[in-house]
Motif scaffolding. Sequence first.
Motif, PDB file in Angstrom:
ATOM      1  N   ASN A  87       0.967  -1.264   0.181  1.00  0.00           N
ATOM      2  CA  ASN A  87      -0.125   0.018  -0.190  1.00  0.00           C
ATOM      3  C   ASN A  87       0.764   1.323   0.086  1.00  0.00           C
ATOM      4  OD1 ASN A  87      -2.695  -0.980  -0.130  1.00  0.00           O
ATOM      5  ND2 ASN A  87      -2.612  -1.290   2.173  1.00  0.00           N
ATOM      6  N   THR A  89       2.032   3.016  -2.316  1.00  0.00           N
ATOM      7  CA  THR A  89       1.511   3.898  -3.319  1.00  0.00           C
ATOM      8  C   THR A  89       0.595   4.643  -2.723  1.00  0.00           C
ATOM      9  OG1 THR A  89       2.309   2.474  -5.191  1.00  0.00           O
ATOM     10  CG2 THR A  89       0.525   3.901  -5.821  1.00  0.00           C
ATOM     11  N   PHE A  90      -0.414   4.221  -2.202  1.00  0.00           N
ATOM     12  CA  PHE A  90      -1.434   4.891  -1.587  1.00  0.00           C
ATOM     13  C   PHE A  90      -0.952   5.965  -0.191  1.00  0.00           C
ATOM     14  CE2 PHE A  90      -3.231   1.095  -3.339  1.00  0.00           C
ATOM     15  CZ  PHE A  90      -4.102   1.756  -4.388  1.00  0.00           C
ATOM     16  N   LEU A  93       0.409   8.833  -2.077  1.00  0.00           N
ATOM     17  CA  LEU A  93      -0.457   9.558  -2.494  1.00  0.00           C
ATOM     18  C   LEU A  93      -1.413  10.402  -1.516  1.00  0.00           C
ATOM     19  CD1 LEU A  93      -2.165   7.196  -5.373  1.00  0.00           C
ATOM     20  CD2 LEU A  93      -1.101   9.416  -5.785  1.00  0.00           C
ATOM     21  N   ALA A 160      -0.427  12.555  -9.358  1.00  0.00           N
ATOM     22  CA  ALA A 160      -1.345  11.539  -8.636  1.00  0.00           C
ATOM     23  C   ALA A 160      -1.615  10.580  -9.773  1.00  0.00           C
ATOM     24  CB  ALA A 160      -2.435  12.312  -7.805  1.00  0.00           C
ATOM     25  N   ILE A 161      -2.256  10.974 -10.924  1.00  0.00           N
ATOM     26  CA  ILE A 161      -2.484   9.892 -11.794  1.00  0.00           C
ATOM     27  C   ILE A 161      -1.474   9.024 -12.212  1.00  0.00           C
ATOM     28  CG2 ILE A 161      -3.286   9.820 -14.160  1.00  0.00           C
ATOM     29  CD1 ILE A 161      -5.278  12.065 -13.722  1.00  0.00           C
ATOM     30  N   ILE A 163       1.317   8.219 -10.588  1.00  0.00           N
ATOM     31  CA  ILE A 163       1.730   7.405  -9.695  1.00  0.00           C
ATOM     32  C   ILE A 163       0.759   6.474  -9.259  1.00  0.00           C
ATOM     33  CG2 ILE A 163       2.214   7.643  -7.004  1.00  0.00           C
ATOM     34  CD1 ILE A 163       3.614  10.310  -7.540  1.00  0.00           C
ATOM     35  N   TYR A 164      -0.609   6.792  -9.215  1.00  0.00           N
ATOM     36  CA  TYR A 164      -1.640   5.677  -8.851  1.00  0.00           C
ATOM     37  C   TYR A 164      -1.732   4.589  -9.922  1.00  0.00           C
ATOM     38  CZ  TYR A 164      -6.510   3.821  -8.459  1.00  0.00           C
ATOM     39  OH  TYR A 164      -7.363   3.065  -8.307  1.00  0.00           O
ATOM     40  N   PHE A 165      -1.549   4.905 -11.136  1.00  0.00           N
ATOM     41  CA  PHE A 165      -1.434   3.645 -12.307  1.00  0.00           C
ATOM     42  C   PHE A 165      -0.083   2.850 -12.261  1.00  0.00           C
ATOM     43  CE2 PHE A 165      -5.356   5.896 -14.100  1.00  0.00           C
ATOM     44  CZ  PHE A 165      -6.223   4.933 -13.875  1.00  0.00           C
ATOM     45  N   GLN A 168       1.310   1.414  -8.549  1.00  0.00           N
ATOM     46  CA  GLN A 168       0.967   0.135  -8.034  1.00  0.00           C
ATOM     47  C   GLN A 168       1.918  -1.239  -8.711  1.00  0.00           C
ATOM     48  OE1 GLN A 168      -3.377  -0.222  -7.206  1.00  0.00           O
ATOM     49  NE2 GLN A 168      -3.299   1.564  -8.536  1.00  0.00           N
ATOM     50  N   GLY A 304      -7.644  -1.621  -4.129  1.00  0.00           N
ATOM     51  CA  GLY A 304      -7.721  -0.438  -3.580  1.00  0.00           C
ATOM     52  C   GLY A 304      -7.114  -0.567  -2.215  1.00  0.00           C
TER      53      GLY A 304
END
Length: 313
Positions: A87, A89-90, A93, A160-161, A163-165, A168, A304
């Motif tokens: 987690n 990555t989250f 973020l 953020a986009i 890093i989000y994609f 992970q 998630g």
Amino acid sequence: MATCDECGRNENMPYHCQHCGGTYCGEHRLPENHGCPGLDDWNDPSGIFDSGFDDGVDNPGDRSSSGRLSGVFDTGVGGPLGFFRGNMTFVFLALMFVTFALQYATQFILAPAGSLFLTPSSREIYQALFTISPEHPLYVWTWFTSIFAHGGLVHLLFNAIVIYFFGQQVERYVGSRDFALLFLGSGVLAGLGHVAVELLRGGELTPALGASGAALAILGVLTVLNPDLRVYLYFLIPVPIWAITAFYAFVSVSGVLGVQILPGVADAAHLVGLVVGLAYGQHVKDRVKARDRLQFGGGRGGGGMGGRGRGPF
Ligand SMILES: [Zn+2]
Ligand SMILES: [Zn+2]
């Protein structure tokens, strides 16, 4: 129904390896049996963010503190740092958005009553908190805070986009601890790279902020591991990841040489981030089997914040 990544056999009840994200049959479900790329990390007793195979059915909690020097860094099932496994990555973020809110709060507190604008002295305080500045390179805290702070909502959302994609994916490939080190390391080096280039260039010294350096490091790692990975630009146009990386490399090199293509961008920081990512990708290449496709905006259910039960895209 899914096929085993190791032997290709059809499997009605496939196993997902929490470390490499692969899908396996019963015979190949253990990391030892599918040449799991993360096996080195898994066996590393000092692993802070050890993200091993989650074999919760057969031996629940088996990997907890026994045999470890300290239970504090245990991220096994039920360990104190268990949440961070898979987690990070989250976590990063979340830190970006929290820092962005703190930037606004600080601005509000520092600005004179009834005004939105900072006085020169309060601007200095703001910059000493949230930006890495060539004028104060030894404000060591700014090496880190500047990674999570951003210059505006668009800047924040763009990073953020990415890093989000991509984050992970890289986190699953290299493990959460190494991912965290990569993220922070590339972020710090990118900031210091910006400082160095500003000082060498002379003239007006501009501070920098943002997670772009870390984001480009993540992009660089994936480019080495899987240059043909399809990225869906604007969710529509398929582009191989190497083309995106080549574009950023061109823009950054051009900017460092004095021809700025994208205005207001810290090109040196971008370039350092990209180089760190490409070098790190080369370093881990052997122990990582990359996935083929990443489709923006679709494909994965579940996952998630819980981080469990991740399937292929
Ligand atoms: Zn198999
Ligand atoms: Zn594995």
